[in-house]
Design a protein around this motif. Structure first.
Motif, PDB file in Angstrom:
ATOM      1  N   VAL A  33      79.276  37.067  16.442  1.00  0.00           N
ATOM      2  CA  VAL A  33      80.421  37.025  17.357  1.00  0.00           C
ATOM      3  C   VAL A  33      80.050  36.135  18.541  1.00  0.00           C
ATOM      4  CG1 VAL A  33      81.972  38.395  18.798  1.00  0.00           C
ATOM      5  CG2 VAL A  33      81.103  39.347  16.646  1.00  0.00           C
ATOM      6  N   VAL A  34      80.902  35.145  18.821  1.00  0.00           N
ATOM      7  CA  VAL A  34      80.565  34.132  19.826  1.00  0.00           C
ATOM      8  C   VAL A  34      81.807  33.762  20.639  1.00  0.00           C
ATOM      9  CG1 VAL A  34      80.909  32.161  18.252  1.00  0.00           C
ATOM     10  CG2 VAL A  34      79.219  31.964  20.079  1.00  0.00           C
ATOM     11  N   GLY A  35      81.575  33.114  21.794  1.00  0.00           N
ATOM     12  CA  GLY A  35      82.689  32.808  22.703  1.00  0.00           C
ATOM     13  C   GLY A  35      83.296  31.442  22.512  1.00  0.00           C
ATOM     14  N   GLY A  36      83.445  30.740  23.610  1.00  0.00           N
ATOM     15  CA  GLY A  36      84.256  29.522  23.649  1.00  0.00           C
ATOM     16  C   GLY A  36      83.671  28.266  23.043  1.00  0.00           C
ATOM     17  N   GLY A  37      82.363  28.136  22.967  1.00  0.00           N
ATOM     18  CA  GLY A  37      81.865  26.904  22.365  1.00  0.00           C
ATOM     19  C   GLY A  37      80.565  26.373  22.927  1.00  0.00           C
ATOM     20  N   SER A  38      80.113  26.882  24.100  1.00  0.00           N
ATOM     21  CA  SER A  38      78.883  26.311  24.651  1.00  0.00           C
ATOM     22  C   SER A  38      77.678  26.639  23.762  1.00  0.00           C
ATOM     23  CB  SER A  38      78.646  26.747  26.098  1.00  0.00           C
ATOM     24  OG  SER A  38      78.227  28.089  26.159  1.00  0.00           O
TER      25      SER A  38
ATOM     26  N   GLY B  21      73.786  24.065  20.135  1.00  0.00           N
ATOM     27  CA  GLY B  21      73.051  24.229  18.875  1.00  0.00           C
ATOM     28  C   GLY B  21      72.515  25.631  18.625  1.00  0.00           C
ATOM     29  N   PHE B  22      72.777  26.573  19.560  1.00  0.00           N
ATOM     30  CA  PHE B  22      72.220  27.920  19.385  1.00  0.00           C
ATOM     31  C   PHE B  22      72.917  28.697  18.269  1.00  0.00           C
ATOM     32  CE2 PHE B  22      70.930  27.034  23.843  1.00  0.00           C
ATOM     33  CZ  PHE B  22      69.565  27.135  23.650  1.00  0.00           C
ATOM     34  N   LEU B  23      74.229  28.465  18.100  1.00  0.00           N
ATOM     35  CA  LEU B  23      74.955  29.184  17.056  1.00  0.00           C
ATOM     36  C   LEU B  23      74.394  28.830  15.667  1.00  0.00           C
ATOM     37  CD1 LEU B  23      77.270  31.063  16.224  1.00  0.00           C
ATOM     38  CD2 LEU B  23      78.807  29.086  16.275  1.00  0.00           C
ATOM     39  N   ASP B  24      74.161  27.530  15.454  1.00  0.00           N
ATOM     40  CA  ASP B  24      73.585  27.087  14.178  1.00  0.00           C
ATOM     41  C   ASP B  24      72.229  27.738  13.933  1.00  0.00           C
ATOM     42  OD1 ASP B  24      75.664  25.565  13.409  1.00  0.00           O
ATOM     43  OD2 ASP B  24      74.812  23.641  14.053  1.00  0.00           O
ATOM     44  N   LYS B  25      71.414  27.765  15.003  1.00  0.00           N
ATOM     45  CA  LYS B  25      70.076  28.360  14.870  1.00  0.00           C
ATOM     46  C   LYS B  25      70.178  29.832  14.494  1.00  0.00           C
ATOM     47  CE  LYS B  25      66.891  25.823  17.832  1.00  0.00           C
ATOM     48  NZ  LYS B  25      66.306  25.790  19.175  1.00  0.00           N
ATOM     49  N   VAL B  26      71.108  30.547  15.149  1.00  0.00           N
ATOM     50  CA  VAL B  26      71.286  31.976  14.871  1.00  0.00           C
ATOM     51  C   VAL B  26      71.608  32.174  13.392  1.00  0.00           C
ATOM     52  CG1 VAL B  26      72.867  33.926  15.257  1.00  0.00           C
ATOM     53  CG2 VAL B  26      71.885  32.710  17.217  1.00  0.00           C
ATOM     54  N   CYS B  27      72.565  31.393  12.891  1.00  0.00           N
ATOM     55  CA  CYS B  27      72.977  31.548  11.490  1.00  0.00           C
ATOM     56  C   CYS B  27      71.831  31.192  10.550  1.00  0.00           C
ATOM     57  CB  CYS B  27      74.195  30.679  11.198  1.00  0.00           C
ATOM     58  SG  CYS B  27      75.657  31.271  12.067  1.00  0.00           S
ATOM     59  N   GLN B  28      71.106  30.135  10.908  1.00  0.00           N
ATOM     60  CA  GLN B  28      69.983  29.690  10.073  1.00  0.00           C
ATOM     61  C   GLN B  28      68.904  30.784   9.986  1.00  0.00           C
ATOM     62  OE1 GLN B  28      68.056  26.101  11.628  1.00  0.00           O
ATOM     63  NE2 GLN B  28      66.192  26.826  10.611  1.00  0.00           N
ATOM     64  N   TYR B  29      68.552  31.369  11.133  1.00  0.00           N
ATOM     65  CA  TYR B  29      67.514  32.410  11.140  1.00  0.00           C
ATOM     66  C   TYR B  29      67.965  33.641  10.343  1.00  0.00           C
ATOM     67  CZ  TYR B  29      65.243  29.773  14.939  1.00  0.00           C
ATOM     68  OH  TYR B  29      64.637  28.805  15.696  1.00  0.00           O
ATOM     69  N   LEU B  30      69.247  33.983  10.469  1.00  0.00           N
ATOM     70  CA  LEU B  30      69.748  35.147   9.731  1.00  0.00           C
ATOM     71  C   LEU B  30      69.722  34.876   8.229  1.00  0.00           C
ATOM     72  CD1 LEU B  30      72.705  36.121  12.098  1.00  0.00           C
ATOM     73  CD2 LEU B  30      70.668  37.521  11.640  1.00  0.00           C
TER      74      LEU B  30
ATOM     75  N   THR C 130      75.999  35.163   6.150  1.00  0.00           N
ATOM     76  CA  THR C 130      76.526  35.210   7.518  1.00  0.00           C
ATOM     77  C   THR C 130      77.988  34.772   7.566  1.00  0.00           C
ATOM     78  OG1 THR C 130      75.836  32.937   7.978  1.00  0.00           O
ATOM     79  CG2 THR C 130      74.278  34.678   8.567  1.00  0.00           C
ATOM     80  N   ARG C 131      78.685  35.309   8.555  1.00  0.00           N
ATOM     81  CA  ARG C 131      80.038  34.841   8.858  1.00  0.00           C
ATOM     82  C   ARG C 131      80.165  34.776  10.368  1.00  0.00           C
ATOM     83  NH1 ARG C 131      85.237  37.306   5.848  1.00  0.00           N
ATOM     84  NH2 ARG C 131      84.137  36.358   4.094  1.00  0.00           N
ATOM     85  N   VAL C 132      80.909  33.773  10.870  1.00  0.00           N
ATOM     86  CA  VAL C 132      81.031  33.609  12.325  1.00  0.00           C
ATOM     87  C   VAL C 132      82.435  34.023  12.767  1.00  0.00           C
ATOM     88  CG1 VAL C 132      81.003  31.944  14.227  1.00  0.00           C
ATOM     89  CG2 VAL C 132      79.322  31.750  12.369  1.00  0.00           C
ATOM     90  N   PHE C 133      82.505  34.838  13.807  1.00  0.00           N
ATOM     91  CA  PHE C 133      83.792  35.128  14.459  1.00  0.00           C
ATOM     92  C   PHE C 133      83.742  34.465  15.816  1.00  0.00           C
ATOM     93  CE2 PHE C 133      86.700  37.422  17.184  1.00  0.00           C
ATOM     94  CZ  PHE C 133      87.825  37.589  16.374  1.00  0.00           C
ATOM     95  N   GLU C 134      84.514  33.359  15.988  1.00  0.00           N
ATOM     96  CA  GLU C 134      84.386  32.633  17.251  1.00  0.00           C
ATOM     97  C   GLU C 134      85.652  32.686  18.091  1.00  0.00           C
ATOM     98  OE1 GLU C 134      83.388  28.457  16.642  1.00  0.00           O
ATOM     99  OE2 GLU C 134      84.009  28.603  14.560  1.00  0.00           O
ATOM    100  N   GLY C 135      85.505  32.260  19.330  1.00  0.00           N
ATOM    101  CA  GLY C 135      86.667  32.144  20.212  1.00  0.00           C
ATOM    102  C   GLY C 135      86.946  33.370  21.057  1.00  0.00           C
TER     103      GLY C 135
END
Ligand code: FE
Length: 391
Positions: free
Chosen positions: A31-36, A41-50, A57-62
Motif C-alpha cells: 500500500v503506497v501513496g502519491g508517487g514519491s 525507486g523504493f516501491l520497485d525495491k520493496v516489490c523486488q525484495y518481497l 505481490t500486488r500494489v495498491f497505490e494512490g
C-alpha cells in the motif's frame, strides 16, 4: 495494570529495507501513496525484495494525504480479492494509516467505523494477515503506534482509531527513505515528533517504560532536527530513529492538549489547513506554559530542560523550543501562519466551537492539567496572537 506494546521487530539503519527478504508468506499487498516512493525507486525495491522472499505481490497505490473512508474500502476490497498474508505499507503517515484501517475491514468486512472508533475495542486482527510498515517521513511514527486517522469527507468527521491490534508486526526504519523529504516537511514532521515525546513525558499515563524513550527522543531531536532541516544527512538519518523512539513512547503513554488543539484547528478554517506538525510546533510552548501550573508537570518540564543541559526550569525549555521554531522557519502564532491565511474574524467566530471540540478530543484525557472550554478558548487565543499564558 498497564500495557506496553511495540512491533515484534524493528529493523533500522541504512539498508534495513532488505529485511523484507526475510518475511515469510505467499502473498503481499503493498500500500503506497502519491508517487514519491515510486519516483525514488523504493516501491520497485520493496516489490523486488518481497518477490525474493518468494511472495506474489500486488500494489495498491494512490492513497491520498488524510486518507478517506472510500480509499480504505477500496483497499480492503483489493485485499479480499488478493488474499494477502502480508500487508506492507510504505510512505508518509497516510498510506500506513489507511492500510491499518484496510486491514481491519479485510479481516472483518462487516465492521463499521463507528465500532472501530471506540478506543481499544478492535476485533482481534492477524487472522488473515500480518502488517509491515515502512515510514518515509520522520514524524508520525505510525510504523510503531496503535493509531490511525481516517477522514469521512461526506460527514466531515475524522475517525481516530486507537487499538494495540493495529500496532504493526514489523517496522522498517530505513533512513534512506527520509532523505527524500523536502525542507519544510522535515521541519514540520520533526516538531511533530518533538511534541509526541514531550507530551508523552508529562502525560498522566507516562511510566518507567515510556520515560526513557521519550527523554532520549527529545535529546536526539534537540541535537539533530535543525541540522537535518539544513541538509545534514547524518542528522536526518538520526532523526528517523528519534521520531520512532518518540512513537514508541506516545503509543503507550498517549498525548496531551497540543494534539487536541492541532486536531481541531487543522481543518477548521476556510483560509486553508494548518499542517499538523506546524500546528504542534506553534502550540507547544503555550501549552507547556499552561500545564506548568500543575506542580508535577512543572517539575517534569524542568527534568527535560536539565537533560538538554539547560537551566532545569520550564521557562528554559520554552525558550529552547521557541528558538528551535525560529531556526526551522516556523511562525510563532496562527496569525502569522503562511502569511496570514487564517482570518482573524473567522478564528474568533469559531473559537467557542473549536475550543469545545478540542476539550472533547481523545488526547485531552491524558494531559497533565485539566482544562475547561473557557480556558481552552483563552489558550487558543494566546496561540493566535502569541500572547503570554498567565492563567
Ligand atoms: Fe502528531
Amino acid at each position: 495494570m498497564a500495557r506496553f506494546t511495540l512491533p515484534r521487530d524493528i529493523y533500522h539503519g541504512k539498508g534495513a529495507l532488505e529485511a523484507l527478504k526475510t518475511l515469510e508468506g505467499t502473498h503481499a499487498i503493498v500500500v503506497v501513496g502519491g508517487g514519491s516512493m515510486k519516483r525514488f525507486g523504493f516501491l520497485d525495491k520493496v516489490c523486488q525484495y518481497l518477490q525474493e522472499a518468494g511472495m506474489e505481490t500486488r500494489v495498491f497505490e494512490g492513497v491520498e494525504p488524510d486518507p478517506s473512508v472510500e480509499t480504505v474500502m477500496r483497499g480492503a476490497e483489493a485485499m479480499r480479492e488478493f488474499q494477502p498474508d502480508w500487508i506492507v505499507a510504505i510512505g508518509g503517515g497516510s498510506p500506513i494509516d489507511a492500510a491499518k484501517a484496510m486491514w481491519a475491514f479485510y479481516e472483518y468486512p462487516h465492521t463499521t467505523f463507528e465500532q472501530l472508533c471506540i478506543p481499544f475495542n478492535f476485533p482481534k486482527l492477524r487472522t488473515k494477515a500480518r502488517f509491515c510498515a515502512i515510514p518515509s517521513t520522520s514524524g508520525t511514527a505510525t510504523e510503531v503506534t496503535a493509531f490511525s486517522v481516517i477522514t469521512d469527507y461526506q460527514k466531515g468527521v475524522k475517525y481516530p482509531l486507537a487499538d494495540f491490534n493495529i500496532t504493526p508486526d514489523v517496522a522498517i526504519v530505513d533512513p534512506a527513505l527520509a532523505e527524500t523529504m523536502p525542507k519544510k516537511l522535515t521541519a514540520h514532521t520533526g516538531m511533530d515528533a518533538m511534541t509526541h515525546a514531550i507530551e508523552a513525558y508529562v502525560s498522566t499515563l507516562h511510566c518507567d517504560y515510556t520515560d526513557p524513550l521519550a527523554l532520549h527522543a527529545i535529546k536526539m531531536i534537540s541535537a539533530d532536527l535543525v541540522d537535518s532541516f539544513n541538509g545534514d544527512m547524518a542528522a536526518r538519518d538520526r532523526m528517523h530513529n528519534a521520531q520512532c523512539l518518540a512513537g514508541m513512547a506516545f503509543s503507550n503513554a498517549l498525548l496531551g492538549i497540543v494534539h487536541s488543539m492541532a486536531h481541531k484547528t487543522g481543518a477548521a478554517y476556510t483560509g486553508g489547513h494548518i499542517v499538523h506538525g506546524c500546528a504542534n510546533a506553534m502550540y507547544l510552548p503555550k501549552v507547556i506554559q499552561f500545564n506548568s501550573k500543575n506542580a508535577e508537570a512543572d517539575r517534569r518540564y524542568g527534568e527535560i530542560a536539565a537533560s538538554l543541559g539547560l537551566e532545569p526550569t520550564t521557562g528554559a525549555l520554552i525558550a529552547h523550543l521557541k528558538a528551535m521554531n525560529e531556526k526551522l522557519e516556523i511562525p510563532s502564532c496562527i496569525r502569522d501562519y503562511e502569511g496570514g491565511i487564517i482570518d482573524e474574524a473567522e478564528f474568533l467566530e469559531k473559537l467557542p466551537t473549536v475550543a469545545e471540540l478540542a476539550v472533547g478530543d481523545a488526547c485531552t484525557g491524558s494531559n497533565p492539567r485539566a482544562i475547561t472550554p473557557d480556558e481552552m478558548a483563552k489558550l487558543l487565543k494566546c496561540c493566535y496572537y502569541d500572547l503570554e499564558v498567565d492563567f
